[in-house]
Design a protein around this motif. Structure first.
Motif, short mmCIF file in Angstrom:
data_model
loop_
_atom_site.label_atom_id
_atom_site.label_comp_id
_atom_site.label_asym_id
_atom_site.label_seq_id
_atom_site.Cartn_x
_atom_site.Cartn_y
_atom_site.Cartn_z
N LEU B 89 0.85 -1.20 0.00
CA LEU B 89 0.00 0.00 0.00
C LEU B 89 0.88 1.24 0.00
N PHE B 94 -2.21 3.04 3.90
CA PHE B 94 -1.92 2.27 5.12
C PHE B 94 -2.60 2.92 6.33
N ASP B 96 -5.18 5.05 6.21
CA ASP B 96 -6.65 4.98 6.03
C ASP B 96 -7.20 3.63 6.47
N ILE B 97 -6.45 2.56 6.17
CA ILE B 97 -6.97 1.23 6.45
C ILE B 97 -6.73 0.81 7.90
N TYR B 98 -5.55 1.07 8.42
CA TYR B 98 -5.23 0.50 9.74
C TYR B 98 -5.47 1.44 10.93
N PRO B 100 -8.06 3.32 11.73
CA PRO B 100 -9.38 3.23 12.37
C PRO B 100 -9.51 2.08 13.38
N TYR B 101 -8.61 1.09 13.30
CA TYR B 101 -8.70 -0.01 14.26
C TYR B 101 -8.27 0.41 15.67
#
Lengths: 250, 285
Positions: B89, B94, B96-98, B100-101
């Protein structure tokens, strides 16, 4: 379970493999076109609904390979640790894989297949209509694909290396054993019959006075237990995969 | 925060990596976990992170059982393994995807770390060098602001200026409710950083002390000649002379030579342990 989390996982899987998926989509379209071209050139050699064969080869080949790209992180220690430590539940991780490899894949596959079939029909002199998936119970292969999907996912989380090959070998061995068992049961139940072929949960054929006689399971019997089999088996396989992810140690 | 009770771990029946380990770690501290190759450090931290399950005994982290990998536990844990995996990515994807966790992820903090480490935020992760990947991952781990941060050999692959930055970042990031656990072979990288020291060997904990206690009970010095002092506990010849560990009855403040202490524990565990235990017990009058 959180849908936001599932959505993030789907997004993650897709974005991390986007390039591979786009190339695979082109490859799938190319493969289907090539097979249609092949049956067109040799149309006199083939008889029957050859597009059914093309549909099934494309479905199981591309579907198997695509499903095998789910949880590929487990074949590598750092990637596996990364996947296990993503703050999402095992069920959410499984659900995102099933949504992509079963639901989304089927939608895309059907779209691509009908597009190529439509193009083939418009450019060839074929008299048949567009491929009909709901004719003669052919759609049951879709349910079979869901079972296949469950098996590939289970193989993915069970075997660390060469999971696809190992799973395929086991599936083929399983099908052969099921057929052998089916034949043995037929011979045990009807010893005097000369059974020439059989299909578990479906039919068998025997020779009588020089003629082949095909015996089909009554449709009422199939209608009562096949839906259970089509639904229960994939759900059971996904359930086992979920437990394997929960118990996964890296 | 971390309570390990009689924890054993076996890869197979014959291969026991950890045996009956007891350990407690409190929040607000930076623990350095040291040990030779194969001492069981990585196995221990993977049991704490929930990617391995104890064969026997129990492991409680933040009141969770790590092996259950509950989502609320995973949101409070960040584990940076020795070999970092970074997906295919761009850096912004990276995030944006991770991000929020992790509910406490601070994107501004992350940008500051990237700037300090001189990592271009426009780059693609697969285009980064090993060291840059490590920096990016350390930055992300710190910006995630989880209550437990575990780093396995974080300084591997970092250049000297980045090691200094790393130490400052970790020191700045520590909070009263946060615990940082770092393993390293490169003992000197942890010298200025850690508050507590754990030394492991062959699946056992040889030493678990605060650096403050070690410093007030043991005296580390360099001498030109071997010591004749009766308080000498351990010495070894090094390039700069004889490095020595002596008893410190006056509680003189001094700098702990972790590398020397590590060697001393491996070579003469009983004497060092006895010296620390005796010193920590109040004298009866």
């Amino acid at each position: 379970m959180s849908w936001t989390s599932v959505q993030l996982l789907v997004d993650r899987q897709f974005k991390e493999h986007a390039r591979l998926y786009y190339i695979s989509l082109l490859l799938l379209a190319g493969l289907l076109s090539f097979m249609f071209l092949l049956i067109h050139n040799w149309r006199d050699s083939f008889s029957g609904a050859v597009e059914n064969g093309v549909f099934l080869i494309g479905l199981f080949l591309s579907g198997g390979l695509f499903t095998n790209s789910m949880f590929k992180e487990f074949s590598n220690k750092p990637e596996g640790i990364w996947l296990l430590n993503i703050p999402a539940g095992s069920f959410e991780k499984l659900l995102s894989a099933v949504l992509l490899s079963a639901v989304a894949f089927l939608a895309v596959y059907l779209g691509v297949f009908f597009l190529i079939d439509g193009l083939y029909l418009s450019f060839s002199d074929q008299e048949r209509g567009v491929f009909e998936i709901f004719q003669n119970g052919f759609h049951e292969f879709i349910y079979l694909y869901l079972i296949f999907n469950g098996l590939i996912l289970l193989g993915r989380v069970t075997f660390i290396k060469h999971s696809f090959l190992k799973t395929m070998v086991l599936i083929i061995a399983g099908v052969i054993l099921l057929n052998l068992f089916n034949n043995a049961m037929l011979e045990y139940m009807i010893p005097d019959l000369n059974v020439t072929s059989s299909m578990p949960f479906n039919s068998f054929q025997f020779r009588h006075l020089g003629e082949n006689i095909h015996v089909l399971l009554p449709s009422s019997a199939r209608a009562s237990f096949m839906p259970v089999l089509w639904v229960l088996l994939p759900v059971a396989l996904w359930g086992i995969t979920w437990l394997k992810i929960k118990e996964k140690e890296i | 925060m971390i309570r390990i009770n009689q924890l054993s771990y076996q890869y197979s029946r014959k291969k026991e990596i950890l045996s009956g380990l007891d350990l407690e770690m409190a929040s607000g501290k930076i623990y350095g976990l040291l040990g030779k190759n194969g001492a069981g450090k990585s196995t221990l931290i993977r049991n704490i992170a929930g990617t391995l399950f104890p064969t026997q005994g129990s492991c409680q982290v933040l009141n969770y059982e790590p092996k259950r990998r509950q989502i609320s536990f995973l949101k409070e844990l960040f584990f940076v393994p020795e070999e970092c995996f970074l997906p295919n990515l761009s850096i912004s994807q990276f995030i944006d995807i991770y991000a929020p966790y992790y509910p406490h992820f601070d994107e501004e903090q992350y940008q500051v770390y990237l700037n300090q480490f001189l990592v271009d935020p426009q780059q693609h992760l697969h285009a980064l060098s090993f060291g840059q990947k490590k920096k990016l991952m350390i930055g992300f781990a710190l910006a995630a602001n989880t209550r437990l941060l575990i780093m396995d050999e974080p300084t591997n692959g970092l250049d000297i200026p980045s090691k200094v930055l790393f130490r400052n970042m970790v020191t700045d990031a520590i909070r009263p409710d946060k615990l940082v656990l770092i393993t390293s072979h490169q003992v000197r990288d942890l010298d200025e950083l850690i508050t507590d020291l754990i030394i492991m060997d062959q699946g056992e904990v040889l030493l678990h002390e605060t650096k403050k206690d070690i410093s007030s009970n043991l005296l580390f010095q360099v001498a030109e000649n071997p010591s004749q002092n009766t308080g000498l506990l351990y010495e070894e010849k090094q390039a700069q002379g004889w490095t020595q560990i002596l008893r410190n009855p006056m509680g003189m403040e001094n700098r702990v030579d972790i590398e020397l202490l590590f060697n001393a524990m491996l070579n003469n565990r009983a004497i060092i342990s006895t010296a620390l235990e005796t010193a920590s017990k109040p004298e009866l009058i």
